[in-house]
Enzyme design. Structure first.
Site, PDB file in Angstrom:
ATOM      1  N   GLY A  28       0.839  -1.188   0.000  1.00 54.57           N
ATOM      2  CA  GLY A  28       0.000   0.000   0.000  1.00 54.57           C
ATOM      3  C   GLY A  28       0.873   1.236   0.000  1.00 54.57           C
ATOM      4  O   GLY A  28       1.940   1.257  -0.617  1.00 54.57           O
ATOM      5  N   GLY A  40       4.229   0.548   2.122  1.00 57.10           N
ATOM      6  CA  GLY A  40       4.942  -0.534   1.454  1.00 57.10           C
ATOM      7  C   GLY A  40       5.434  -0.131   0.074  1.00 57.10           C
ATOM      8  O   GLY A  40       6.558  -0.448  -0.322  1.00 57.10           O
ATOM      9  N   ASN A  97       2.078  -0.538  12.757  1.00 56.02           N
ATOM     10  CA  ASN A  97       1.773   0.329  13.889  1.00 56.02           C
ATOM     11  C   ASN A  97       1.388  -0.474  15.127  1.00 56.02           C
ATOM     12  O   ASN A  97       0.879  -1.588  15.042  1.00 56.02           O
ATOM     13  CB  ASN A  97       0.616   1.273  13.541  1.00 56.02           C
ATOM     14  CG  ASN A  97       1.065   2.469  12.736  1.00 56.02           C
ATOM     15  OD1 ASN A  97       2.224   2.883  12.806  1.00 56.02           O
ATOM     16  ND2 ASN A  97       0.167   3.039  11.953  1.00 56.02           N
ATOM     17  N   LYS A 151       5.655   6.677  19.620  1.00 54.20           N
ATOM     18  CA  LYS A 151       4.661   6.719  18.543  1.00 54.20           C
ATOM     19  C   LYS A 151       3.318   6.166  19.023  1.00 54.20           C
ATOM     20  O   LYS A 151       2.263   6.722  18.733  1.00 54.20           O
ATOM     21  CB  LYS A 151       5.148   5.952  17.322  1.00 54.20           C
ATOM     22  CG  LYS A 151       4.161   6.119  16.176  1.00 54.20           C
ATOM     23  CD  LYS A 151       4.610   5.595  14.853  1.00 54.20           C
ATOM     24  CE  LYS A 151       3.554   5.954  13.802  1.00 54.20           C
ATOM     25  NZ  LYS A 151       3.747   5.268  12.537  1.00 54.20           N
ATOM     26  N   ASN A 194      -0.835   7.184  18.853  1.00 52.11           N
ATOM     27  CA  ASN A 194      -1.781   6.278  18.198  1.00 52.11           C
ATOM     28  C   ASN A 194      -2.902   5.830  19.124  1.00 52.11           C
ATOM     29  O   ASN A 194      -4.066   5.759  18.735  1.00 52.11           O
ATOM     30  CB  ASN A 194      -1.058   5.039  17.667  1.00 52.11           C
ATOM     31  CG  ASN A 194      -0.210   5.302  16.442  1.00 52.11           C
ATOM     32  OD1 ASN A 194       0.765   4.604  16.190  1.00 52.11           O
ATOM     33  ND2 ASN A 194      -0.563   6.300  15.650  1.00 52.11           N
TER      34      ASN A 194
END
Length: 325
Positions: A9, A12, A102, A204, A208
């Site tokens: 995607g 990637g 993630n 991170k 998130n």
């Protein structure tokens, strides 16, 4: 050096393009119109107003690509267990598995040390499928910072960023990791190598686990949810709870909560990935980002009342939209 990007995607595709430009023998696993366009016309990348095109091997069936030295997973975390056997079909004895995903990775407690050593997280690896199929010794951590999107089949638009942080679960600086970092740098990306990759994972994750569900519940942009006093207070409470959980398992936070929130606000009128998934009717990335933190909190007996409340609300919101099992 053979590298396969599994899930080409936005991120990637960006990685595949950079590695191909560095001269790496890179291939991608993709599907649908995106795959068909890449096969016929190549992969296009738009960045800083310029558009480039590159030809590379692309397949829906990974068996067509053969054994790889590195397999980079860029799928969303909840999508990986179902295709674990297909991914493992790309391995030889020494293949490294790079988890550019993630949230809390399934291998988190491998080579962690302490009482939770080798603990498996049910929220991100149900029934230990990935642990058994891949083997945690293959894992290299990768934290993804760029923002990118598939603008149309075969075209990746890079909005911002070029940084992919790498780290071994053991904290060692290995030859396999340095080779990968060098290849990414040769392709024009930043690839710092960290000895404490889990610290970076949590910085991170901090955003998130809070920004994503609050935005999905309110439909607010990052700027809006960080500026509105009531939602900012919820976000802050979730981060404070998460910091306590992280510190209980040895994480060192190098910035404070308010600076992390300010960083999210500075992104501006951007919809989080979880909100985008909700709006598009796609499965929402709840468990790796939020449920995993709750699961770890239970292990170390840290109360997380705000996280628990928001998690319950966003799960039901996702279920009513058909975006959560």
């Amino acid at each position: 050096m053979k590298v396969c990007i599994y899930g080409a995607g936005a991120i990637g595709g960006y990685l595949a393009f950079a590695l191909a430009e560095a001269g790496v023998d890179v291939s991608i696993v993709a599907r649908g119109a995106h795959l068909a366009t890449i096969r016929e016309h190549g992969l296009r990348l738009r960045k800083d107003g310029a558009e480039r095109n590159i030809k590379l091997r692309a397949a829906e069936n990974p068996e067509e690509l053969g054994a790889q030295d590195y397999v980079v997973i860029t799928l969303k975390a909840h999508s990986v267990p179902a295709v674990a056997e297909r991914i493992a079909g790309l391995f030889h004895n020494d293949t490294a598995l790079v988890t550019a995903v993630n949230g809390v990775p399934w291998w988190y407690f491998y080579r962690h040390g302490g009482p939770l050593e080798n603990t498996r997280l049910e929220s991100v690896d149900p029934n230990g499928v990935q642990w058994r199929t891949f083997g945690p010794e293959r894992a290299i951590g990768c934290i993804v910072y760029p923002a990118a999107e598939v603008e149309e089949p075969g075209l990746i638009n890079v909005i911002d960023g070029d940084r992919f942080v790498l780290g071994e679960p053991s904290g060692e600086t290995t030859e396999r990791m340095l080779r990968l970092a060098d290849a990414l740098k040769a392709g024009g990306l930043k690839a710092p190598v960290k000895s404490r990759i889990r610290d970076d994972i949590w910085v991170k994750l901090w955003g998130n686990l809070s920004f994503n569900p609050v935005s999905a519940l309110t439909t607010g942009t990052l700027e809006q949810i960080c500026r509105f006093p009531e939602t900012r207070a919820v976000i802050r409470a979730m981060m404070v709870e998460a910091r306590a959980v992280g510190e209980a398992i040895g994480v060192r936070f190098v910035i404070d909560v308010d600076k992390r929130i300010a960083g999210g606000e500075a992104v501006g009128a951007h919809k989080t990935s979880m909100l985008q998934d909700l709006e598009r009717g796609r499965p929402m990335e709840i468990d790796a980002l939020v449920t995993a933190v709750q699961e770890i909190a239970r292990m170390v007996a840290i109360p997380t009342p705000t996280i628990d409340t928001v998690l319950g609300l966003v799960k039901l919101r996702a279920m009513t939209a058909g975006a959560y099992p």
